[in-house]
Design a protein around this motif. Structure first.
Motif, PDB file in Angstrom:
ATOM      1  N   TYR A 187      -4.435 -13.278 -13.485  1.00  0.00           N
ATOM      2  CA  TYR A 187      -4.645 -14.596 -14.096  1.00  0.00           C
ATOM      3  C   TYR A 187      -5.094 -15.578 -13.026  1.00  0.00           C
ATOM      4  N   LEU A 188      -6.228 -16.260 -13.278  1.00  0.00           N
ATOM      5  CA  LEU A 188      -6.770 -17.234 -12.342  1.00  0.00           C
ATOM      6  C   LEU A 188      -7.206 -18.484 -13.096  1.00  0.00           C
ATOM      7  N   SER A 189      -7.563 -19.511 -12.362  1.00  0.00           N
ATOM      8  CA  SER A 189      -8.163 -20.681 -13.001  1.00  0.00           C
ATOM      9  C   SER A 189      -9.527 -20.290 -13.556  1.00  0.00           C
ATOM     10  N   MET A 190     -10.050 -21.076 -14.477  1.00  0.00           N
ATOM     11  CA  MET A 190     -11.355 -20.757 -15.045  1.00  0.00           C
ATOM     12  C   MET A 190     -12.432 -20.759 -13.967  1.00  0.00           C
ATOM     13  N   ASP A 191     -12.387 -21.721 -13.076  1.00  0.00           N
ATOM     14  CA  ASP A 191     -13.389 -21.775 -12.010  1.00  0.00           C
ATOM     15  C   ASP A 191     -13.353 -20.515 -11.158  1.00  0.00           C
ATOM     16  N   GLU A 192     -12.154 -20.037 -10.840  1.00  0.00           N
ATOM     17  CA  GLU A 192     -12.024 -18.827 -10.015  1.00  0.00           C
ATOM     18  C   GLU A 192     -12.554 -17.597 -10.737  1.00  0.00           C
ATOM     19  N   VAL A 193     -12.296 -17.528 -12.047  1.00  0.00           N
ATOM     20  CA  VAL A 193     -12.826 -16.406 -12.828  1.00  0.00           C
ATOM     21  C   VAL A 193     -14.351 -16.424 -12.808  1.00  0.00           C
ATOM     22  N   LEU A 194     -14.932 -17.592 -12.994  1.00  0.00           N
ATOM     23  CA  LEU A 194     -16.388 -17.710 -12.979  1.00  0.00           C
ATOM     24  C   LEU A 194     -16.973 -17.331 -11.616  1.00  0.00           C
ATOM     25  N   GLU A 195     -16.319 -17.745 -10.566  1.00  0.00           N
ATOM     26  CA  GLU A 195     -16.815 -17.491  -9.212  1.00  0.00           C
ATOM     27  C   GLU A 195     -16.754 -16.013  -8.838  1.00  0.00           C
ATOM     28  N   GLN A 196     -15.737 -15.298  -9.330  1.00  0.00           N
ATOM     29  CA  GLN A 196     -15.474 -13.942  -8.848  1.00  0.00           C
ATOM     30  C   GLN A 196     -15.989 -12.833  -9.759  1.00  0.00           C
ATOM     31  N   SER A 197     -16.441 -13.163 -10.952  1.00  0.00           N
ATOM     32  CA  SER A 197     -16.781 -12.132 -11.929  1.00  0.00           C
ATOM     33  C   SER A 197     -18.249 -11.721 -11.887  1.00  0.00           C
ATOM     34  N   ASP A 198     -18.480 -10.428 -12.119  1.00  0.00           N
ATOM     35  CA  ASP A 198     -19.833  -9.917 -12.286  1.00  0.00           C
ATOM     36  C   ASP A 198     -20.280 -10.065 -13.734  1.00  0.00           C
ATOM     37  N   VAL A 199     -19.336 -10.006 -14.640  1.00  0.00           N
ATOM     38  CA  VAL A 199     -19.585 -10.221 -16.060  1.00  0.00           C
ATOM     39  C   VAL A 199     -18.526 -11.189 -16.572  1.00  0.00           C
ATOM     40  N   VAL A 200     -18.953 -12.247 -17.262  1.00  0.00           N
ATOM     41  CA  VAL A 200     -18.031 -13.210 -17.869  1.00  0.00           C
ATOM     42  C   VAL A 200     -18.177 -13.102 -19.387  1.00  0.00           C
ATOM     43  N   SER A 201     -17.040 -12.936 -20.072  1.00  0.00           N
ATOM     44  CA  SER A 201     -17.072 -12.764 -21.524  1.00  0.00           C
ATOM     45  C   SER A 201     -16.177 -13.804 -22.184  1.00  0.00           C
ATOM     46  N   LEU A 202     -16.715 -14.497 -23.194  1.00  0.00           N
ATOM     47  CA  LEU A 202     -15.998 -15.588 -23.859  1.00  0.00           C
ATOM     48  C   LEU A 202     -15.292 -15.097 -25.119  1.00  0.00           C
ATOM     49  N   HIS A 203     -14.019 -15.462 -25.250  1.00  0.00           N
ATOM     50  CA  HIS A 203     -13.228 -15.058 -26.415  1.00  0.00           C
ATOM     51  C   HIS A 203     -12.255 -16.166 -26.811  1.00  0.00           C
ATOM     52  N   LEU A 204     -12.839 -17.351 -27.065  1.00  0.00           N
ATOM     53  CA  LEU A 204     -12.046 -18.509 -27.449  1.00  0.00           C
ATOM     54  C   LEU A 204     -12.614 -19.129 -28.721  1.00  0.00           C
ATOM     55  N   PRO A 205     -11.771 -19.854 -29.467  1.00  0.00           N
ATOM     56  CA  PRO A 205     -12.308 -20.634 -30.586  1.00  0.00           C
ATOM     57  C   PRO A 205     -12.995 -21.882 -30.055  1.00  0.00           C
ATOM     58  N   PHE A 206     -13.849 -22.479 -30.848  1.00  0.00           N
ATOM     59  CA  PHE A 206     -14.431 -23.770 -30.488  1.00  0.00           C
ATOM     60  C   PHE A 206     -13.585 -24.843 -31.164  1.00  0.00           C
ATOM     61  N   THR A 207     -12.887 -25.633 -30.375  1.00  0.00           N
ATOM     62  CA  THR A 207     -12.028 -26.694 -30.900  1.00  0.00           C
ATOM     63  C   THR A 207     -12.295 -27.980 -30.129  1.00  0.00           C
ATOM     64  N   LYS A 208     -11.671 -29.048 -30.563  1.00  0.00           N
ATOM     65  CA  LYS A 208     -11.786 -30.315 -29.831  1.00  0.00           C
ATOM     66  C   LYS A 208     -11.247 -30.152 -28.420  1.00  0.00           C
ATOM     67  N   GLU A 209     -10.258 -29.273 -28.268  1.00  0.00           N
ATOM     68  CA  GLU A 209      -9.654 -29.066 -26.958  1.00  0.00           C
ATOM     69  C   GLU A 209     -10.609 -28.316 -26.013  1.00  0.00           C
ATOM     70  N   THR A 210     -11.253 -27.261 -26.524  1.00  0.00           N
ATOM     71  CA  THR A 210     -12.159 -26.500 -25.659  1.00  0.00           C
ATOM     72  C   THR A 210     -13.483 -27.237 -25.504  1.00  0.00           C
ATOM     73  N   GLY A 211     -14.044 -27.740 -26.609  1.00  0.00           N
ATOM     74  CA  GLY A 211     -15.356 -28.370 -26.555  1.00  0.00           C
ATOM     75  C   GLY A 211     -16.386 -27.383 -26.029  1.00  0.00           C
ATOM     76  N   THR A 212     -17.457 -27.888 -25.448  1.00  0.00           N
ATOM     77  CA  THR A 212     -18.454 -27.032 -24.811  1.00  0.00           C
ATOM     78  C   THR A 212     -17.913 -26.626 -23.451  1.00  0.00           C
ATOM     79  N   LEU A 213     -17.546 -25.369 -23.340  1.00  0.00           N
ATOM     80  CA  LEU A 213     -16.807 -24.895 -22.173  1.00  0.00           C
ATOM     81  C   LEU A 213     -17.722 -24.580 -20.983  1.00  0.00           C
TER      82      LEU A 213
END
Length: 315
Positions: free
Chosen positions: A181-207
């Motif tokens: 488990y990492l922060s979102m920024d760390e996941v983005l920085e370290q991943s070769d493939v990034v996969s999204l699995h969240l709902p679109f809500t007021k909380e997430t917005g454009t992620l």
């Protein structure tokens, strides 16, 4: 007396049979038929799939409405806040598409990573010599970053692990999982493939916007089988054109169907499927039957499965 259900879209035949055994079924697939039903029938439940909108205007037009239901998981096309305020029960089919969406996600990853779509297309054009200029890679040994670790995210993690991938994830909170488990920024920085699995809500917005794309590796791939609005597609197109990321695959777009000429559809490093990830025969039937059974339970005074009753307070 039987209660009445309005269908805004077609549903699986088995689910329709179950409905017809217990309630009166009316179809409002077009404006004229919908208007006729609203003017002449008392409707107690409305069922939709992905397009039909159960919005405030429809609820206002149906004073007898008890249930708003979607044969699916997301509730983007149901005004859950308005339904909650009117004490209208909201029903969906949570978890019913986890396996098929996870499979679809891995299929997109494989096709994009191995440049499989182009290879197949070239061979169909009798260009066997494409192999001499082929470039691609494999998932084994790569780092998969998952944003959102719900039912689908967990299935994707297991499949990715089976392919030999190292799994990182970010979610609203860490979970008891055998992954990092990492922060979102760390996941983005370290991943070769990034996969999204969240709902679109007021909380997430454009992620995923310009700043998030800038964190990703130059050779990284971005995959979205969640909701199209989670990504700023103008920023994404710029990142692809400038080769700041290597590729994009998705089953969802911010507007569906997309406007003619929507640029991301035709980009050489994009693979887009028409929101078909849940449309396998097994999952389509399961989503429809599960939803219908719970609607019938409510309308006939039986107990529905509480897991299918959406609670707005959980958002």
């Amino acid at each position: 007396m039987k209660k009445s259900v309005l269908l805004l879209e077609t549903i699986d035949d088995e689910a329709l049979t179950i409905l017809e055994e217990h309630v009166n079924v009316f179809t409002g697939y077009d404006d004229a038929s919908l208007k006729n039903i609203l003017e002449n029938q008392d409707v107690h439940a409305v069922i939709t799939r992905g397009k039909g909108q159960i919005n405030k205007a429809l609820m206002e037009a149906i004073p007898t409405l008890q249930v708003a239901a979607r044969c699916g998981v997301g509730l983007d096309n149901v005004d859950v806040q308005e339904a909650t305020a009117r004490k209208i029960m909201v029903i969906n089919a949570p978890g019913s598409n986890a396996a098929t969406i996870a499979e679809h996600t891995l299929s997109l990853m494989l096709m994009l990573m191995r440049n499989m779509y182009e290879s197949v297309a070239q061979v169909k054009q009798d260009n066997w010599n494409w192999r001499n200029q082929y470039s691609g890679d494999e998932l084994n040994g790569k780092t998969l970053g998952i944003l959102g670790m719900g039912n689908i995210g967990k299935r994707v993690a297991k499949l990715g692990e089976a392919f030999g991938m190292n799994i990182l994830y970010w979610s609203r909170s860490s979970q008891d999982l055998p992954y990092t488990y990492l922060s979102m920024d760390e996941v983005l920085e370290q991943s070769d493939v990034v996969s999204l699995h969240l709902p679109f809500t007021k909380e997430t917005g454009t992620l995923i916007k310009e700043e998030q794309l800038a964190l990703m590796k130059p050779g990284a791939l971005l995959v979205n089988t969640a909701r199209g609005a989670l990504i700023d597609h103008e920023a994404l197109l710029n990142a692809l054109n400038e080769q700041r990321i290597s590729g994009f695959a998705a089953d969802v777009l911010p507007e569906e169907p997309p406007v003619h000429g929507f640029p991301i559809l035709h980009h050489s490093r994009s693979l887009i499927t028409p929101h078909s990830g849940s449309l396998t025969a097994s999952t389509y039937r399961q989503m429809c039957v599960l939803t219908v059974k719970n609607v019938v339970a409510v309308l006939t005074g039986e107990e529905p499965d509480n897991r299918s009753i959406f609670n707005f307070s959980e958002l």
